[in-house]
Design an enzyme around this catalytic site. Structure first.
Site, short mmCIF file in Angstrom:
data_model
loop_
_atom_site.label_atom_id
_atom_site.label_comp_id
_atom_site.label_asym_id
_atom_site.label_seq_id
_atom_site.Cartn_x
_atom_site.Cartn_y
_atom_site.Cartn_z
N ASP A 140 -36.82 -7.85 -139.94
CA ASP A 140 -36.51 -9.31 -140.15
C ASP A 140 -35.24 -9.40 -141.14
O ASP A 140 -34.97 -8.55 -141.61
CB ASP A 140 -37.40 -9.97 -141.38
N GLU A 156 -36.15 -14.41 -136.37
CA GLU A 156 -35.08 -13.40 -136.63
C GLU A 156 -36.21 -12.28 -136.60
O GLU A 156 -35.31 -11.06 -137.70
CB GLU A 156 -34.36 -13.72 -137.18
#
Length: 194
Positions: free
Chosen positions: A59, A103
């Site tokens: 992430d 993301e």
């Protein structure tokens, strides 16, 4: 002659469309659906070969703040750069990586033990930091950084995949809880590996 040419053009168009359907349009990595299909095949191969797999959930730290401050175009460029670093560490034929959503990325390494997977995950973290993409809004680092959750498991059955992915996701959560910009390793619960 014309029929042969039409068949060739049709084949090329089908291949091109299939590639477009499997790829994330921003990063060029596999999309989630294509990754899941590929991972299922890799998982079955590891089961047949008696090999272990490393799974990393990745992430980008504080990406919403990045997008809000630098804009979505810069955000896309940052995601592309992170994706290139990730892809450069998953290049073997039975490795796979994808943009999992937003993301978040996922990496699957074939035939690695925990130590090898951890070294690869740490190299990805270092590679992303080495990009030096400024992130003045991040409370974690002055440049774009990532958090990684990692699990490595001997593949014993097909039902184990969901538990392994969940364990990597939990390790990612732990990485964020411990301050981000790091790799946390999870153990697969014994019930899932027996």
């Amino acid at each position: 002659h014309f029929l042969e040419q039409a068949v060739r053009q049709n084949f090329c168009s089908v291949v091109r469309l299939q590639k477009l359907a499997e790829r994330d349009y921003v990063t060029g990595l596999l999309n989630r659906r294509a990754f899941n299909a590929r991972a299922a095949g890799i998982w079955r191969q590891a089961l047949r070969d008696g090999r272990s797999l490393g799974i990393a959930m990745v992430d980008v730290d504080h990406f919403k703040l990045y997008n809000d401050h630098y804009g979505h175009v810069a955000g896309d460029v940052a995601l592309q750069s992170v994706a290139q670093v990730i892809a450069s560490h998953a290049r073997r034929p039975l490795d796979a990586c994808a943009r999992y959503g937003g993301e978040e990325f996922v990496v699957l390494w074939y035939g690695v033990d925990t130590e090898q997977a951890l070294a690869l995950a740490q190299r990805i973290c270092q590679g992303v930091q080495a990009l030096g993409l400024p992130h003045s809004m991040s409370p974690t680092a002055d440049c774009v950084s990532i958090s990684v959750g990692l699990v490595c498991t001997q593949v014993l059955d097909t039902a184990q995949w969901a538990a392994a992915l969940h364990a990597a996701d939990q390790a990612l959560y732990q990485s964020k809880q411990q301050g981000r910009n790091r790799v946390c390793v999870a153990e697969l619960p014994p019930a899932a590996s027996g």
